[in-house]
Design a protein around this motif. Sequence first.
Motif, PDB file in Angstrom:
ATOM      1  N   PRO A   1     -10.124  11.926  -5.804  1.00  0.00           N
ATOM      2  CA  PRO A   1     -11.084  10.898  -5.555  1.00  0.00           C
ATOM      3  C   PRO A   1     -10.269   9.414  -6.004  1.00  0.00           C
ATOM      4  O   PRO A   1      -9.478   9.378  -7.043  1.00  0.00           O
ATOM      5  CB  PRO A   1     -12.150  10.863  -6.424  1.00  0.00           C
ATOM      6  CG  PRO A   1     -11.898  11.921  -7.381  1.00  0.00           C
ATOM      7  CD  PRO A   1     -10.721  12.569  -6.840  1.00  0.00           C
ATOM      8  N   HIS A   2     -10.562   8.050  -5.177  1.00  0.00           N
ATOM      9  CA  HIS A   2      -9.896   7.055  -5.491  1.00  0.00           C
ATOM     10  C   HIS A   2     -10.947   6.199  -6.079  1.00  0.00           C
ATOM     11  O   HIS A   2     -11.784   5.725  -5.240  1.00  0.00           O
ATOM     12  CB  HIS A   2      -9.091   6.461  -4.322  1.00  0.00           C
ATOM     13  CG  HIS A   2      -8.046   7.414  -3.797  1.00  0.00           C
ATOM     14  ND1 HIS A   2      -6.778   7.158  -4.017  1.00  0.00           N
ATOM     15  CD2 HIS A   2      -7.940   8.547  -3.428  1.00  0.00           C
ATOM     16  CE1 HIS A   2      -5.892   8.252  -3.293  1.00  0.00           C
ATOM     17  NE2 HIS A   2      -6.971   9.165  -3.176  1.00  0.00           N
ATOM     18  N   MET A   3     -10.618   5.397  -7.128  1.00  0.00           N
ATOM     19  CA  MET A   3     -11.669   4.498  -7.732  1.00  0.00           C
ATOM     20  C   MET A   3     -11.881   3.078  -6.544  1.00  0.00           C
ATOM     21  O   MET A   3     -12.788   2.508  -6.511  1.00  0.00           O
ATOM     22  CB  MET A   3     -11.098   3.846  -9.011  1.00  0.00           C
ATOM     23  CG  MET A   3     -11.350   4.843 -10.291  1.00  0.00           C
ATOM     24  SD  MET A   3     -10.884   4.264 -11.794  1.00  0.00           S
ATOM     25  CE  MET A   3     -12.312   3.129 -11.893  1.00  0.00           C
ATOM     26  N   SER A   4     -10.674   2.712  -5.875  1.00  0.00           N
ATOM     27  CA  SER A   4     -10.608   1.758  -4.818  1.00  0.00           C
ATOM     28  C   SER A   4     -11.494   1.752  -3.502  1.00  0.00           C
ATOM     29  O   SER A   4     -11.910   1.008  -3.081  1.00  0.00           O
ATOM     30  CB  SER A   4      -9.358   1.203  -4.604  1.00  0.00           C
ATOM     31  OG  SER A   4      -8.801   2.278  -3.743  1.00  0.00           O
ATOM     32  N   ILE A   5     -12.100   3.068  -3.618  1.00  0.00           N
ATOM     33  CA  ILE A   5     -12.843   3.308  -2.399  1.00  0.00           C
ATOM     34  C   ILE A   5     -14.073   4.145  -2.982  1.00  0.00           C
ATOM     35  O   ILE A   5     -14.700   5.036  -2.185  1.00  0.00           O
ATOM     36  CB  ILE A   5     -12.132   3.870  -1.395  1.00  0.00           C
ATOM     37  CG1 ILE A   5     -11.464   5.554  -1.657  1.00  0.00           C
ATOM     38  CG2 ILE A   5     -11.267   3.055  -0.452  1.00  0.00           C
ATOM     39  CD1 ILE A   5     -10.698   6.198  -0.885  1.00  0.00           C
TER      40      ILE A   5
ATOM     41  N   VAL B   1       0.764  -1.426  -0.050  1.00  0.00           N
ATOM     42  CA  VAL B   1      -0.027  -0.005   0.101  1.00  0.00           C
ATOM     43  C   VAL B   1       0.929   1.296  -0.010  1.00  0.00           C
ATOM     44  O   VAL B   1       0.592   2.345  -0.818  1.00  0.00           O
ATOM     45  CB  VAL B   1      -0.843  -0.108   1.109  1.00  0.00           C
ATOM     46  CG1 VAL B   1      -1.836   1.529   1.276  1.00  0.00           C
ATOM     47  CG2 VAL B   1      -2.009  -1.162   1.286  1.00  0.00           C
ATOM     48  N   ALA B   2       1.793   1.338   0.904  1.00  0.00           N
ATOM     49  CA  ALA B   2       2.771   2.355   0.737  1.00  0.00           C
ATOM     50  C   ALA B   2       3.806   2.678  -0.362  1.00  0.00           C
ATOM     51  O   ALA B   2       3.788   3.705  -0.692  1.00  0.00           O
ATOM     52  CB  ALA B   2       3.778   2.467   2.166  1.00  0.00           C
TER      53      ALA B   2
ATOM     54  N   ASN C   1       3.287   5.787  -3.037  1.00  0.00           N
ATOM     55  CA  ASN C   1       4.662   6.435  -3.373  1.00  0.00           C
ATOM     56  C   ASN C   1       4.863   6.621  -4.803  1.00  0.00           C
ATOM     57  O   ASN C   1       5.265   7.518  -5.333  1.00  0.00           O
ATOM     58  CB  ASN C   1       5.774   5.700  -2.794  1.00  0.00           C
ATOM     59  CG  ASN C   1       5.931   5.930  -1.075  1.00  0.00           C
ATOM     60  OD1 ASN C   1       5.597   7.116  -0.678  1.00  0.00           O
ATOM     61  ND2 ASN C   1       6.587   5.163  -0.280  1.00  0.00           N
ATOM     62  N   GLY C   2       4.444   5.465  -5.421  1.00  0.00           N
ATOM     63  CA  GLY C   2       4.625   5.403  -6.842  1.00  0.00           C
ATOM     64  C   GLY C   2       3.664   6.470  -7.643  1.00  0.00           C
ATOM     65  O   GLY C   2       3.835   7.172  -8.508  1.00  0.00           O
ATOM     66  N   ILE C   3       2.351   6.718  -6.988  1.00  0.00           N
ATOM     67  CA  ILE C   3       1.585   7.581  -7.376  1.00  0.00           C
ATOM     68  C   ILE C   3       1.960   9.224  -7.362  1.00  0.00           C
ATOM     69  O   ILE C   3       2.116   9.862  -8.136  1.00  0.00           O
ATOM     70  CB  ILE C   3      -0.007   7.425  -6.922  1.00  0.00           C
ATOM     71  CG1 ILE C   3      -0.635   6.101  -7.555  1.00  0.00           C
ATOM     72  CG2 ILE C   3      -0.890   8.667  -7.139  1.00  0.00           C
ATOM     73  CD1 ILE C   3      -1.665   5.781  -6.648  1.00  0.00           C
TER      74      ILE C   3
END
Length: 77
Positions: free
Chosen positions: A45-49, A5-6, A10-12
């Motif tokens: 906004p995040h698609m995963s949530i 997750v971290a 970080n990649g984003i």
Amino acid sequence: MENAVAERANGILKTEWLYRMTIPTRKACRKELTRIIAFYNDERPHMSIGNQTPSVAHTQSGPQQRMWKNPWINPDS
């Protein structure tokens, strides 16, 4: 794999913002990172949530509605 997750976050941060910037000092870097992380958590906004921000999702309980499908978890959907 222990910090997936971290590493994803970080990649984003790197690909969406930092690779496009030239930051002259550590002080300027800290300021930009503070701004970017606030945007990531409070405005993006995040698609995963369920297309919510992490700040909003954090105040809720229970599973979040995902806006993307993972064929490995539920191949029939």
